[in-house]
Design a protein around this motif. Structure first.
Motif, PDB file in Angstrom:
ATOM      1  N   LEU A 117     -45.765 -18.185 -24.557  1.00 59.68           N
ATOM      2  CA  LEU A 117     -46.866 -18.799 -25.292  1.00 59.68           C
ATOM      3  C   LEU A 117     -46.889 -20.311 -25.069  1.00 59.68           C
ATOM      4  O   LEU A 117     -47.959 -20.902 -24.877  1.00 59.68           O
ATOM      5  CB  LEU A 117     -46.742 -18.479 -26.781  1.00 59.68           C
ATOM      6  CG  LEU A 117     -47.833 -19.068 -27.680  1.00 59.68           C
ATOM      7  CD1 LEU A 117     -49.207 -18.550 -27.273  1.00 59.68           C
ATOM      8  CD2 LEU A 117     -47.552 -18.738 -29.154  1.00 59.68           C
ATOM      9  N   GLY A 118     -45.718 -20.943 -25.083  1.00 58.38           N
ATOM     10  CA  GLY A 118     -45.668 -22.386 -24.851  1.00 58.38           C
ATOM     11  C   GLY A 118     -46.187 -22.769 -23.483  1.00 58.38           C
ATOM     12  O   GLY A 118     -46.969 -23.727 -23.343  1.00 58.38           O
ATOM     13  N   ALA A 119     -45.787 -22.036 -22.450  1.00 53.66           N
ATOM     14  CA  ALA A 119     -46.256 -22.346 -21.100  1.00 53.66           C
ATOM     15  C   ALA A 119     -47.764 -22.139 -20.981  1.00 53.66           C
ATOM     16  O   ALA A 119     -48.465 -22.959 -20.369  1.00 53.66           O
ATOM     17  CB  ALA A 119     -45.521 -21.474 -20.079  1.00 53.66           C
ATOM     18  N   ALA A 120     -48.289 -21.060 -21.570  1.00 54.30           N
ATOM     19  CA  ALA A 120     -49.723 -20.796 -21.485  1.00 54.30           C
ATOM     20  C   ALA A 120     -50.531 -21.877 -22.185  1.00 54.30           C
ATOM     21  O   ALA A 120     -51.567 -22.340 -21.671  1.00 54.30           O
ATOM     22  CB  ALA A 120     -50.037 -19.429 -22.083  1.00 54.30           C
ATOM     23  N   VAL A 121     -50.076 -22.308 -23.343  1.00 51.03           N
ATOM     24  CA  VAL A 121     -50.806 -23.334 -24.101  1.00 51.03           C
ATOM     25  C   VAL A 121     -50.767 -24.674 -23.380  1.00 51.03           C
ATOM     26  O   VAL A 121     -51.786 -25.379 -23.287  1.00 51.03           O
ATOM     27  CB  VAL A 121     -50.244 -23.444 -25.527  1.00 51.03           C
ATOM     28  CG1 VAL A 121     -50.827 -24.653 -26.247  1.00 51.03           C
ATOM     29  CG2 VAL A 121     -50.534 -22.169 -26.312  1.00 51.03           C
ATOM     30  N   VAL A 122     -49.628 -25.047 -22.852  1.00 48.26           N
ATOM     31  CA  VAL A 122     -49.527 -26.319 -22.133  1.00 48.26           C
ATOM     32  C   VAL A 122     -50.428 -26.311 -20.899  1.00 48.26           C
ATOM     33  O   VAL A 122     -51.126 -27.300 -20.611  1.00 48.26           O
ATOM     34  CB  VAL A 122     -48.055 -26.603 -21.756  1.00 48.26           C
ATOM     35  CG1 VAL A 122     -47.965 -27.737 -20.737  1.00 48.26           C
ATOM     36  CG2 VAL A 122     -47.263 -26.956 -23.005  1.00 48.26           C
TER      37      VAL A 122
END
Length: 356
Positions: free
Chosen positions: A193-198
């Motif tokens: 989720l963190g990678a997708a949002v960034v």
């Protein structure tokens, strides 16, 4: 005596035979003329090629009959069968749900869910990826449909990355594969989720509209919903099932053929082992519902390296790159894939160091 001049041609007369020939030639429902031609070299070559293939199978069976009963092959077959049978139920269930959402849930529903502000829509789109239980094969056309219906490209791309990685089927499959290791499930969810949002935020800030080719329609809008469901499920199951088989074969081969000292030498290097499994995830292109069962079989590698395998694979792999290029164009791929790979590796190291 005839009064016609010598050498003159008599006027043409119409006979029954002439009329039949002309009528026959005028018909347009006859087979083409080339149907009566003799078989060409291509067909003969195909027959000979098939015969050679059958002979190769026969000789191979005779030469390898002893080797196929050896301990190495039996171990390889056991590992491959275990990986395939464990992953298959999750794969079928995920593909069925994905096809149902594609056929029965309109894309306009997702547009109503996302905020109008792009920066706020990106994390919402990432969390909305949890409602698409399917692999990356399904997320690409859905993201293209969202863009066509007015959703901000950054939010749609965030959805594209998050959906295959944090949906319930993938998380349950990860929990089953890593039984007794709930931290791996939490780490996969947080890192993905963190990678997708960034990536979504970066694309919202620096991305340009002309970098994306307008997506093409994959289904007939007037087709019955059950037909769309059937075609989507068959397509996704055939593609995802094939990649599952390839991944299982590769994992079984790594466990049997590759010398343990080689694997141990790479696995003992913290940074190198993470990069190696990230590269392996890109090359194997395993469906996200099945990759956890392959990752757990790589026993020589650290938890952080396995996490990189689980985070990078659903967002950057060969089949996903091909799907993205076919939907949005190669100009998009040249910019989006390196950004996604950098983000997934960074979050794998970060979340792996914190939770694993």
């Amino acid at each position: 005596m005839s009064d016609k001049p010598a050498g003159s041609v008599p006027p043409a007369t119409s006979s029954l035979g002439d009329s039949l020939v002309s009528d026959w030639e005028a018909r347009d429902d006859l087979p083409p003329a080339e149907w009566g031609r003799p078989r060409g070299p291509r067909r003969v070559a195909t027959v000979w090629g098939f015969a050679v293939f059958l002979m190769a199978l026969a000789f191979g069976n005779a030469w390898l009959s002893d080797a196929l009963t050896g301990d190495a092959f039996l171990a390889w077959a056991t590992i491959f069968t275990a990986i395939s049978l464990q992953a298959l139920p999750f794969l079928v269930f995920g593909v069925a749900l994905s096809a149902a959402l594609t056929a029965f849930v309109p894309a306009s529903f997702y547009q109503r869910v996302f905020p109008r502000n792009t920066a706020a829509a990106v994390p919402v789109a990432g969390l909305a990826g949890a409602v698409l239980p399917g692999c990356e094969c399904a997320s690409v056309p859905v993201a293209g449909g969202l863009i066509k219906r007015g959703v901000a490209p950054a939010a749609a791309l965030t959805f594209l990355l998050a959906a295959p990685a944090i949906n319930p089927v993938v998380l349950v499959a990860t929990a089953v594969a890593f039984a007794g290791q709930p931290e791996m499930v939490a780490a996969r969810f947080a890192a993905s989720l963190g990678a997708a949002v960034v990536v979504g935020w970066v694309w919202a800030r620096f991305g340009r509209t002309d970098w994306l080719r307008p997506p093409r329609v994959h289904h007939d809008p007037s087709a019955p919903k059950w037909r769309v469901f059937q075609e989507s499920m068959v397509h996704d199951l055939m593609h995802a099932g094939g990649f599952l088989i390839v991944g299982g074969l590769a994992a079984a081969t790594l466990n049997v053929i590759v010398p343990r000292e080689w694997v141990s030498a790479v696995a003992d290097l913290p940074v190198v082992s993470v990069l190696v499994l990230a590269l392996l995830a890109i090359l194997l292109s395993i469906c996200s519902e099945a990759d956890a069962f392959v990752a757990i079989s790589l026993t020589e590698f650290s938890p952080t390296a396995k996490l990189a395998f689980l985070v990078v694979g659903p967002m950057v792999d060969l089949k996903l790159i091909a799907l993205q290029a076919g939907t949005f164009g190669w100009g998009f791929v040249r910019r989006f894939v390196p950004l996604t790979l950098a983000a997934t590796l960074a979050f794998s190291f970060l979340i792996g160091g914190l939770l694993l």
